[in-house]
Design a protein around this motif. Structure first.
Motif, PDB file in Angstrom:
ATOM      1  N   SER A   1      -3.310  -4.002  -9.069  1.00 36.52           N
ATOM      2  CA  SER A   1      -2.689  -2.680  -9.134  1.00 36.52           C
ATOM      3  C   SER A   1      -2.129  -2.398 -10.528  1.00 36.52           C
ATOM      4  O   SER A   1      -1.389  -3.199 -11.091  1.00 36.52           O
ATOM      5  CB  SER A   1      -1.568  -2.613  -8.094  1.00 36.52           C
TER       6      SER A   1
ATOM      7  N   VAL B   1       9.585   6.194   1.529  1.00 33.78           N
ATOM      8  CA  VAL B   1       8.624   6.220   0.422  1.00 33.78           C
ATOM      9  C   VAL B   1       9.379   6.268  -0.907  1.00 33.78           C
ATOM     10  O   VAL B   1      10.292   7.084  -1.067  1.00 33.78           O
ATOM     11  CB  VAL B   1       7.699   7.456   0.524  1.00 33.78           C
TER      12      VAL B   1
ATOM     13  N   PHE C   1       2.794   7.847 -15.198  1.00 34.08           N
ATOM     14  CA  PHE C   1       2.245   7.873 -13.834  1.00 34.08           C
ATOM     15  C   PHE C   1       3.418   7.918 -12.861  1.00 34.08           C
ATOM     16  O   PHE C   1       4.467   7.311 -13.123  1.00 34.08           O
ATOM     17  CB  PHE C   1       1.438   6.600 -13.526  1.00 34.08           C
TER      18      PHE C   1
HETATM   19  C1  LIG Z   1       3.432   6.479   1.648  1.00 33.97           C
HETATM   20  C2  LIG Z   1       2.612   5.557   0.798  1.00 33.97           C
HETATM   21  C3  LIG Z   1       2.978   4.220   0.709  1.00 33.97           C
HETATM   22  C4  LIG Z   1       2.222   3.349  -0.080  1.00 33.97           C
HETATM   23  N1  LIG Z   1       2.610   2.053  -0.199  1.00 33.97           N
HETATM   24  C5  LIG Z   1       1.939   1.233  -1.030  1.00 33.97           C
HETATM   25  C6  LIG Z   1       2.407  -0.095  -1.250  1.00 33.97           C
HETATM   26  O1  LIG Z   1       3.427  -0.542  -0.724  1.00 33.97           O
HETATM   27  N2  LIG Z   1       1.696  -0.873  -2.088  1.00 33.97           N
HETATM   28  C7  LIG Z   1       0.563  -0.410  -2.728  1.00 33.97           C
HETATM   29  O2  LIG Z   1      -0.040  -1.176  -3.501  1.00 33.97           O
HETATM   30  N3  LIG Z   1       0.120   0.830  -2.545  1.00 33.97           N
HETATM   31  C8  LIG Z   1       0.781   1.661  -1.707  1.00 33.97           C
HETATM   32  N4  LIG Z   1       0.348   2.935  -1.539  1.00 33.97           N
HETATM   33  C9  LIG Z   1      -0.860   3.349  -2.253  1.00 33.97           C
HETATM   34  C10 LIG Z   1      -0.478   3.658  -3.709  1.00 33.97           C
HETATM   35  O3  LIG Z   1       0.036   4.993  -3.770  1.00 33.97           O
HETATM   36  C11 LIG Z   1      -1.697   3.554  -4.671  1.00 33.97           C
HETATM   37  O4  LIG Z   1      -2.723   4.381  -4.205  1.00 33.97           O
HETATM   38  C12 LIG Z   1      -2.183   2.146  -4.735  1.00 33.97           C
HETATM   39  O5  LIG Z   1      -1.123   1.273  -5.090  1.00 33.97           O
HETATM   40  C13 LIG Z   1      -3.330   1.994  -5.719  1.00 33.97           C
HETATM   41  O6  LIG Z   1      -2.838   1.644  -6.958  1.00 33.97           O
HETATM   42  P1  LIG Z   1      -3.800   1.560  -8.172  1.00 33.97           P
HETATM   43  O7  LIG Z   1      -3.268   0.590  -9.155  1.00 33.97           O
HETATM   44  O8  LIG Z   1      -5.196   1.388  -7.703  1.00 33.97           O
HETATM   45  O9  LIG Z   1      -3.639   3.000  -8.712  1.00 33.97           O
HETATM   46  P2  LIG Z   1      -4.128   3.536 -10.071  1.00 33.97           P
HETATM   47  O10 LIG Z   1      -5.404   2.869 -10.461  1.00 33.97           O
HETATM   48  O11 LIG Z   1      -3.021   3.453 -11.055  1.00 33.97           O
HETATM   49  O12 LIG Z   1      -4.423   5.035  -9.705  1.00 33.97           O
HETATM   50  C14 LIG Z   1      -5.310   5.783 -10.497  1.00 33.97           C
HETATM   51  C15 LIG Z   1      -5.139   7.210 -10.156  1.00 33.97           C
HETATM   52  O13 LIG Z   1      -5.486   7.404  -8.786  1.00 33.97           O
HETATM   53  C16 LIG Z   1      -4.674   8.427  -8.253  1.00 33.97           C
HETATM   54  N5  LIG Z   1      -3.876   7.867  -7.135  1.00 33.97           N
HETATM   55  C17 LIG Z   1      -3.487   6.588  -6.925  1.00 33.97           C
HETATM   56  N6  LIG Z   1      -2.755   6.485  -5.810  1.00 33.97           N
HETATM   57  C18 LIG Z   1      -2.680   7.731  -5.305  1.00 33.97           C
HETATM   58  C19 LIG Z   1      -2.078   8.281  -4.159  1.00 33.97           C
HETATM   59  N7  LIG Z   1      -1.347   7.518  -3.303  1.00 33.97           N
HETATM   60  N8  LIG Z   1      -2.201   9.595  -3.938  1.00 33.97           N
HETATM   61  C20 LIG Z   1      -2.915  10.383  -4.771  1.00 33.97           C
HETATM   62  N9  LIG Z   1      -3.514   9.908  -5.872  1.00 33.97           N
HETATM   63  C21 LIG Z   1      -3.389   8.615  -6.134  1.00 33.97           C
HETATM   64  C22 LIG Z   1      -3.774   8.912  -9.364  1.00 33.97           C
HETATM   65  O14 LIG Z   1      -4.372   9.990 -10.025  1.00 33.97           O
HETATM   66  C23 LIG Z   1      -3.709   7.714 -10.277  1.00 33.97           C
HETATM   67  O15 LIG Z   1      -3.379   8.057 -11.596  1.00 33.97           O
HETATM   68  C24 LIG Z   1       1.074   3.828  -0.769  1.00 33.97           C
HETATM   69  C25 LIG Z   1       0.734   5.167  -0.693  1.00 33.97           C
HETATM   70  C26 LIG Z   1       1.506   6.034   0.069  1.00 33.97           C
HETATM   71  C27 LIG Z   1       1.132   7.488   0.105  1.00 33.97           C
END
Ligand SMILES: Cc1cc2nc3c(=O)[nH]c(=O)nc-3n(C[C@H](O)[C@H](O)[C@H](O)COP(=O)(O)OP(=O)(O)OC[C@H]3O[C@@H](n4cnc5c(N)ncnc54)[C@H](O)[C@@H]3O)c2cc1C
Length: 192
Positions: free
Chosen positions: A67, A31, A43
């Motif tokens: 994303s 990770v 972030f």
């Molecule tokens: C072990 C692991 C591996 C992952 N691998 C990938 C990957 O390869 N590619 C990928 O796109 N995503 C992956 N994810 C999911 C990633 O962490 C985000 O949740 C995802 O990318 C969503 O992005 P977003 O732009 O919607 O997030 P944003 O819209 O930027 O998120 C908004 C808010 O949501 C909350 N949030 C978002 N993600 C998380 C989270 N994981 N845990 C807790 N709160 C969260 C935070 O408060 C953040 O500020 C992984 C998660 C984990 C735990």
């Protein structure tokens, strides 16, 4: 590679610097915690990643096109990425000396989008092989469809500099080497 400026210079316990282990740590990690700023707001988001120690100045991240993280990185914004291996939990006869054994890397860099479908497939297949050694596309699983690739953004982070740090060994409290002292001391191993 290695630390080239103050941002990647280890200040606390500089004797724990293990820069020569950075590529191995990144190759073993599962990770990546990816730090970036959107405007004034920092972030840190956990992500899977790909890293090939034979090309140690590159690290790959992917996800949905929408994303936030990938959109910010694709704009060329600076990024910091941390990968940690926890090797043990260290317990001591004194509260202050409880600790962890770890190996960790912090990278600094900038990303670019991988546009070529052939390159995307090559990296995704290598990434699958890294997480699941021995799994082969076309044999153990079907490759991504063109539609799936089109919905996915893959970025290549050029690692400009990195630092690596490790803690090893038992507790170092003032009474931990004395079996007659009150309390207990030792290590709970984690992983292999
Ligand atoms: C072990 C692991 C591996 C992952 N691998 C990938 C990957 O390869 N590619 C990928 O796109 N995503 C992956 N994810 C999911 C990633 O962490 C985000 O949740 C995802 O990318 C969503 O992005 P977003 O732009 O919607 O997030 P944003 O819209 O930027 O998120 C908004 C808010 O949501 C909350 N949030 C978002 N993600 C998380 C989270 N994981 N845990 C807790 N709160 C969260 C935070 O408060 C953040 O500020 C992984 C998660 C984990 C735990």
């Amino acid at each position: 590679m290695g630390n080239r400026s103050s941002r990647s210079t280890i200040r606390r316990h500089p004797e724990r610097a293990v820069t020569d282990e950075a590529a191995e740590i990144l190759a073993r990690g599962l990770v990546a915690h990816v730090g970036f700023c959107e405007g004034e707001q920092p972030f840190v988001i956990p992500m899977s990643y790909h890293f090939d120690p034979t090309v140690p100045d590159r690290l790959y991240l992917h996800g949905a096109r929408e994303s936030r993280l990938l959109q910010v990185l694709a704009s060329g914004a600076p990024v910091s990425i941390a990968v940690t291996l926890v090797d043990g939990l260290v317990y001591s006869r004194t509260a202050f000396n409880h600790s962890m054994n770890y190996r960790s890397v912090v990278c600094f860099g900038r990303a670019r989008i991988i546009e070529s479908e052939a390159e995307q497939r090559r990296i995704f297949e290598a990434m699958t092989e890294r997480y699941f050694p021995g799994r082969r596309v076309g044999v153990d699983y079907q490759g991504a469809t063109p539609q799936q690739l089109a919905a996915t953004l893959l970025v290549e982070v050029e690692i400009e500099e990195w630092s690596a740090k490790a803690r090893r060994g038992g507790p170092r409290g003032p009474y931990d080497a004395d079996p007659s002292a009150p309390g207990t001391a030792g290590i709970v191993p984690i992983g292999d």
